[in-house]
Design a protein around this motif. Structure first.
Motif, PDB file in Angstrom:
ATOM      1  N   GLU A  63       0.823  -1.205   0.000  1.00 53.41           N
ATOM      2  CA  GLU A  63       0.000   0.000   0.000  1.00 53.41           C
ATOM      3  C   GLU A  63       0.867   1.269   0.000  1.00 53.41           C
ATOM      4  OE1 GLU A  63      -4.059   1.345   2.267  1.00 53.41           O
ATOM      5  OE2 GLU A  63      -2.809  -0.193   3.185  1.00 53.41           O
ATOM      6  N   ALA A  64       1.891   1.301   0.819  1.00 60.36           N
ATOM      7  CA  ALA A  64       2.772   2.472   0.918  1.00 60.36           C
ATOM      8  C   ALA A  64       3.878   2.386  -0.133  1.00 60.36           C
ATOM      9  CB  ALA A  64       3.384   2.553   2.310  1.00 60.36           C
ATOM     10  N   PRO A  65       3.975   3.384  -1.009  1.00 59.56           N
ATOM     11  CA  PRO A  65       5.008   3.350  -2.051  1.00 59.56           C
ATOM     12  C   PRO A  65       6.430   3.174  -1.510  1.00 59.56           C
ATOM     13  CG  PRO A  65       3.424   5.060  -2.543  1.00 59.56           C
ATOM     14  CD  PRO A  65       3.094   4.539  -1.162  1.00 59.56           C
ATOM     15  N   ASN A  66       6.709   3.684  -0.311  1.00 58.23           N
ATOM     16  CA  ASN A  66       8.070   3.554   0.233  1.00 58.23           C
ATOM     17  C   ASN A  66       8.405   2.126   0.654  1.00 58.23           C
ATOM     18  OD1 ASN A  66       6.469   3.475   2.526  1.00 58.23           O
ATOM     19  ND2 ASN A  66       7.733   4.904   3.689  1.00 58.23           N
ATOM     20  N   GLN A  67       7.412   1.232   0.687  1.00 57.31           N
ATOM     21  CA  GLN A  67       7.657  -0.180   0.995  1.00 57.31           C
ATOM     22  C   GLN A  67       7.883  -1.007  -0.269  1.00 57.31           C
ATOM     23  OE1 GLN A  67       4.049  -0.763   3.577  1.00 57.31           O
ATOM     24  NE2 GLN A  67       5.567  -1.890   4.779  1.00 57.31           N
ATOM     25  N   ARG A  68       7.615  -0.430  -1.420  1.00 58.56           N
ATOM     26  CA  ARG A  68       7.725  -1.149  -2.690  1.00 58.56           C
ATOM     27  C   ARG A  68       9.173  -1.171  -3.171  1.00 58.56           C
ATOM     28  NH1 ARG A  68       2.695   2.071  -5.483  1.00 58.56           N
ATOM     29  NH2 ARG A  68       1.229   1.642  -3.781  1.00 58.56           N
ATOM     30  N   GLU A  69       9.496  -2.232  -3.884  1.00 63.97           N
ATOM     31  CA  GLU A  69      10.834  -2.329  -4.464  1.00 63.97           C
ATOM     32  C   GLU A  69      11.067  -1.202  -5.461  1.00 63.97           C
ATOM     33  OE1 GLU A  69      12.936  -5.542  -7.238  1.00 63.97           O
ATOM     34  OE2 GLU A  69      12.482  -6.281  -5.220  1.00 63.97           O
ATOM     35  N   ASP A  70      10.031  -0.877  -6.244  1.00 58.96           N
ATOM     36  CA  ASP A  70      10.092   0.235  -7.187  1.00 58.96           C
ATOM     37  C   ASP A  70       8.910   1.148  -6.907  1.00 58.96           C
ATOM     38  OD1 ASP A  70      10.116   2.032  -9.299  1.00 58.96           O
ATOM     39  OD2 ASP A  70      10.459   0.500 -10.829  1.00 58.96           O
TER      40      ASP A  70
END
Length: 112
Positions: A53-60
């Motif tokens: 859900e949070a973009p900062n947790q995504r690989e990209d």
């Protein structure tokens, strides 16, 4: 507990109710970047990737949360082995769950 929860944690939030989409088959694996679900259409198999859900947790963090891609089945209809290759294409992406579920529902209904 669902497979995606076993692989990505019991509190991973898909953003939608998986039980309303019984044709989505969970193929999540902890070495992938996020949970994934395959489904069959008239034209072949597709995979839905659901990122954090949070973009900062995504690989990209530049990619949208929900991505649907074409896929290849190297198995059979009874025992599918679904994966991506260099010919697979992204056919849909969204940051929001409601447009995703609308897209998926229309796609499946158009294949009946």
């Amino acid at each position: 507990m669902e497979l995606y929860q076993q692989e990505f944690g019991q509190h991973f939030n898909l953003g939608f109710d998986l039980s309303k989409f019984p044709w989505l088959v969970d193929k999540s694996w902890h070495n992938d970047i996020s949970p994934s679900f395959y489904f069959k259409t008239r034209t072949g198999y597709m995979v839905l990737w659901v990122d954090y859900e949070a973009p900062n947790q995504r690989e990209d963090s530049s990619l949208e949360r929900y991505v649907v891609m074409t896929a290849v089945n190297s198995g059979t209809d009874e025992l599918p082995e679904i994966y991506h290759d260099e010919n697979c294409e992204q056919i849909y992406s969204s940051e929001e769950a409601i447009p995703l579920t609308t897209f998926l529902t229309k796609l499946i209904l158009s294949n009946k």
